[in-house]
Design a protein around this motif. Structure first.
Motif, PDB file in Angstrom:
ATOM      1  N   GLU A  26       0.870  -1.150  -0.016  1.00 23.34           N
ATOM      2  CA  GLU A  26       0.120   0.047  -0.109  1.00 23.34           C
ATOM      3  C   GLU A  26       0.814   1.339   0.001  1.00 23.34           C
ATOM      4  OE1 GLU A  26      -2.966  -0.083   3.014  1.00 23.34           O
ATOM      5  OE2 GLU A  26      -3.956  -1.683   2.014  1.00 23.34           O
ATOM      6  N   THR A  30       1.530   4.428  -3.797  1.00 22.43           N
ATOM      7  CA  THR A  30       0.410   5.148  -4.353  1.00 22.43           C
ATOM      8  C   THR A  30      -0.051   5.190  -5.531  1.00 22.43           C
ATOM      9  OG1 THR A  30       1.068   7.108  -3.783  1.00 22.43           O
ATOM     10  CG2 THR A  30      -0.177   6.014  -1.783  1.00 22.43           C
ATOM     11  N   SER A  31       1.176   5.596  -6.246  1.00 23.75           N
ATOM     12  CA  SER A  31       1.177   6.078  -7.753  1.00 23.75           C
ATOM     13  C   SER A  31       2.191   5.878  -8.436  1.00 23.75           C
ATOM     14  CB  SER A  31       0.722   7.504  -7.910  1.00 23.75           C
ATOM     15  OG  SER A  31       1.462   8.637  -7.181  1.00 23.75           O
ATOM     16  N   ARG A  76       0.086  11.997  -4.227  1.00 22.11           N
ATOM     17  CA  ARG A  76      -0.148  11.814  -2.816  1.00 22.11           C
ATOM     18  C   ARG A  76       1.455  11.340  -2.381  1.00 22.11           C
ATOM     19  NH1 ARG A  76      -3.712   7.823  -0.688  1.00 22.11           N
ATOM     20  NH2 ARG A  76      -3.747   7.006  -2.772  1.00 22.11           N
TER      21      ARG A  76
END
Lengths: 652, 133
Positions: A404, A407-408, A450
């Motif tokens: 996780e 994020t990108s 983010r």
């Protein structure tokens, strides 16, 4: 007249007598006469006549045509039909019975003599032909056996050469010696694959090529294949790309070795015949067609039992931007030993059996191959092969979601194919993805990212240098709201050649990793997972890390082992590209301004020579020569090479 | 001494470069056309090469053609036959016919069969009186 022996098969005694006397007069030796088909066959076997005169209508079960057929199987002699019967059906049967002659009763002596002589002569010629064909086949077989043995003998010492070079490589620190070893390893690997090709070819000739099926992992196989051609592609300044569609990341059942050979052959051909641009391998499921069709068939172990036709078809497409093949020669290139141009100026070496082998192997595996080409614009080979999947592809390790923390992923790349391809994978991994072909768009995406964003950069593309510079200056260091940690978790660069001692870092934005071209999903996934894991460890060891020089080094920061030479080279390269006007669009052929560029190149060549940077000096010298010759293609290629070299080097 | 190495194969090029370092500096190009230009450039800069090492099989322009062109250029700029640059052809074993062609008609000084060894080069340089034994 040599007095050849004749067997007469005739059920009419008067006719037999008549024929006997005429034939004797002509100088033939009548060895026997038979009345029925069965008798004819047994007599022929026993007496081995030179020629058989056969009536078609005979008493008993077997007529003359059947008897002739049988005799031809048993002994090596021509059969001539002698008959009064001329109905259409009989004539048709006689025609297809491979008889050596056909004569109608009544006949005169001249006619029978000519027919017998012709039959004997033709039969003799056939026999010689058959013999030389047999001899030729035997010779080919012997030769193939020799080649097979020979190549085996060649392989044994070669394998130890490769093995030893590999062992030695890990012990060599000196850069130049390392390079020599790399050349040694590369050349011997090339030689090995040539020898293997010859070995496979001799199997084709012998009809001995067989399928050897087993379970294999497709992404792992592709990785091995790409490794084999990556160095050559990098040396030629080519981009090597691989797109693997997610539904192909799975374990399969089939002939792994042949698939590997097919792909290596196609890819190395593509690299060989491409001077600039890229070579791309795309692997996807082929659209279902015809009876090959059960759409929605669950790809699982059970489908293996449901027969070959149900196996999913995979499409392997190898495309390049090379010289192409003229339409008229497309079929020609599959012929053994064919190469487009011959002679002492031919550009591409090779044995000329690569594509022949590819086609044979594809056929043995029950697949198809298509070759399309635009002369001067490139070629595209498409191989379709059916493989059963042995496990649910969705359970393949490549399919699992990423940690996780990530994020990108933001990609700056010159290749639209790469952008499309990674988008697909990111979706699967549950990671937001943006792909860009400009520096500005990339920066913007990063600024609104983010925390946990990863930036992936291709070296040697327009905007790379500028983006690197801005990142160094702190873009991406702070999050959007100005609070908290940097949004950028790490930077991944895609580079063409491994340069252990020159990896480049982006200290301002997290960790730096580099992956080698061609970018493989597997590699990228590992690097991303690694980045996330490292970040977690880092958070807990934040302070310690700051003072630990080893962890700095591992991340590719300035490195103690880095030679002064490499620094000098990096500095010189950067200065050269700046002086040459890197950001001016020199890469589009018509914009090359030889007059301004030439003195710059000359100056830097002298500098490189002075500093003992032989590799750079060599490139700049060739650049000088190419500029003088107005050879813009070579100029462009060399500039691209230098540019990429620079992008892959250390910072000052 | 200044050498020009003309060779298209990467490995062979590196090998020659490394070997020649012992006796001088070395420029490298990859085909006959580039060789001709390099040869011209050297004359323009009044620093001609002492020896050319010329591979025979190369893309774009092969070694023999390049050799002929170089001899033509030498005639054009008025170089006496005795002052022609010595050219050593580099050849794979398979092309003896090409070697003879270069040797007798193209005016090559001699040839070396691949793989090139240090001794080969030393012998050639001695034969050319460029180094002493």
């Amino acid at each position: 007249m040599a007095g050849e022996s004749v067997l007469i098969v005739e059920d009419e005694p008067i006719v037999v007598l008549d024929m006997k006397s005429r034939l004797r007069k002509l100088g033939y030796q009548v060895v026997a006469d038979a009345r029925t088909g069965e008798e004819a066959v047994s007599t022929a076997k026993e007496l081995l006549p030179d020629v058989v005169l056969m009536d078609i209508q005979l008493e008993g079960e077997m007529d003359g045509i059947d008897a002739a057929e049988e005799i031809r199987h048993q002994i090596d002699a021509p059969v001539i039909f002698v008959t009064a019967n001329t109905d259409d059906e009989t004539r048709a049967r006689a025609k297809t019975s491979q008889a050596s002659g056909y004569i109608l009763k009544p006949f005169n002596e001249r006619e029978i003599e000519v027919i017998i002589e012709m039959a004997l002569y033709k039969h003799q010629a056939d026999r010689e032909l058959r013999r030389s064909r047999e001899a030729a086949l035997k010779a080919v077989k012997a030769q193939n056996e020799f080649v097979a043995n020979m190549t085996h003998e060649l392989r044994t010492p070669l394998n130890s050469i490769i093995g030893m070079a590999e062992l030695l490589r890990s012990r060599i620190q000196d850069r130049e010696a390392g390079e020599y070893l790399d050349i040694l390893r590369q050349s011997s690997t090339t030689l090995l694959s040539i020898i293997n090709g010859v070995l496979d070819f001799s199997k084709v000739e012998d009809g001995k090529m067989q399928r050897h099926e087993r379970r294999f992992d497709l992404p792992a196989l592709l990785s091995r294949v790409l490794d084999q051609v990556a160095v050559q592609a990098a040396n030629q300044g080519l981009r090597l790309e691989c797109e693997l569609s997610p539904d192909c990341a799975c374990e399969l059942w089939g002939d792994e070795h042949k698939l590997q050979q097919i792909l290596v052959n196609l890819l190395s051909n593509a690299v060989k015949f491409t001077e600039e641009g890229r070579v791309r391998l795309v692997v996807r499921r082929a659209p279902y067609e015809g009876e090959n069709a059960p759409a929605g068939e669950p790809a699982s172990g059970r489908s293996a039992a449901s027969g070959r036709s149900a196996a999913p078809v995979f499409e392997f497409e190898v495309s390049d931007t090379g010289i192409g093949i003229p339409a008229a020669q497309i079929e020609e290139v599959f012929r053994p030993f064919a190469q487009m141009n011959q002679g002492s100026t031919r550009k591409q070496g090779g044995t000329g059996i690569g594509l022949t082998l590819v086609r044979e192997m594809v056929e043995v595996m029950g697949g198809t191959i298509e070759l399309q080409s635009d002369l001067g614009a490139g070629s595209e080979a498409r191989v379709r092969l059916a493989f059963n999947t042995v496990a649910d592809p969705h359970e393949h390790r490549l399919h699992a979601a990423l940690p996780e923390r990530i994020t990108s992923l933001h990609l700056l790349s010159a290749s639209p194919g790469r952008i499309r391809h990674l988008a697909e994978w990111c979706e699967l991994w549950g990671v937001a993805f943006t792909g860009h072909d400009s520096k500005e768009a990339t920066l913007q995406a990063l600024q609104t990212a983010r925390p946990g964003a990863v930036l992936c950069l291709e070296t040697g593309i327009p905007g790379y240098e500028a983006l690197r510079h801005e990142l160094q200056c702190g873009v991406g260091r702070e999050s959007v709201d100005g609070a908290g940690a940097s949004p950028v978790l790490g930077v991944v660069t895609i580079r063409s050649i491994e340069r252990d001692d020159r990896s480049r870092s982006f200290p301002a934005c997290g960790n730096t990793r580099s992956v080698l071209e061609p970018l493989r999903v597997e590699q990228l996934r590992n690097v991303l997972t690694g980045l996330a894991a490292e970040h977690d460890t880092e958070e807990s060891n934040h302070d310690r890390r700051k003072h630990d020089p080893t962890s700095q080094r591992r991340e590719g920061g300035r490195n103690d082992g880095l030679s002064d030479k490499a620094y000098a080279e990096g500095r010189l390269l950067r200065a050269f590209l700046e002086a040459a006007g890197r950001d001016v669009e020199w890469l589009s052929g018509d914009r090359i301004d030889s007059e301004t560029l030439a003195p710059v190149v000359k100056r830097f060549r002298a500098a490189a020579e002075n500093e003992g940077l032989s590799e750079l000096s060599e490139h700049l010298f060739r650049l000088m020569i190419a500029l003088r010759r107005d050879d813009h293609q070579t100029v462009r290629r060399l500039l691209q090479y230098v540019e990429r070299l620079c992008d892959e080097m250390v910072d000052d | 001494m200044r050498f020009l190495v003309v060779e298209d194969d990467f490995g062979s090029r590196r090998l020659l470069q490394a070997l020649l370092r012992e006796w001088g500096t070395c420029d490298v190009v990859v085909d006959g056309e580039e060789a001709i230009e390099a040869f011209r450039l050297a004359w323009e800069e009044t620093a001609p090469y002492d020896v050319l090492f010329l591979d025979i099989m190369m893309p774009r322009m092969d070694g023999q053609t390049a050799l002929k062109r170089i001899r033509e250029i030498e005639r054009e700029i008025g170089i006496e036959e005795l002052d022609q640059v010595p050219v050593v052809m580099i050849t794979a074993l398979e092309d003896p016919k090409n070697v003879i062609e270069a040797y007798y008609r193209g005016g090559a000084a001699s040839y070396i069969v691949k793989p090139v060894a240090r001794e080969d080069i030393e012998t050639q340089l001695m034969k050319l009186d460029l180094i002493s034994g």
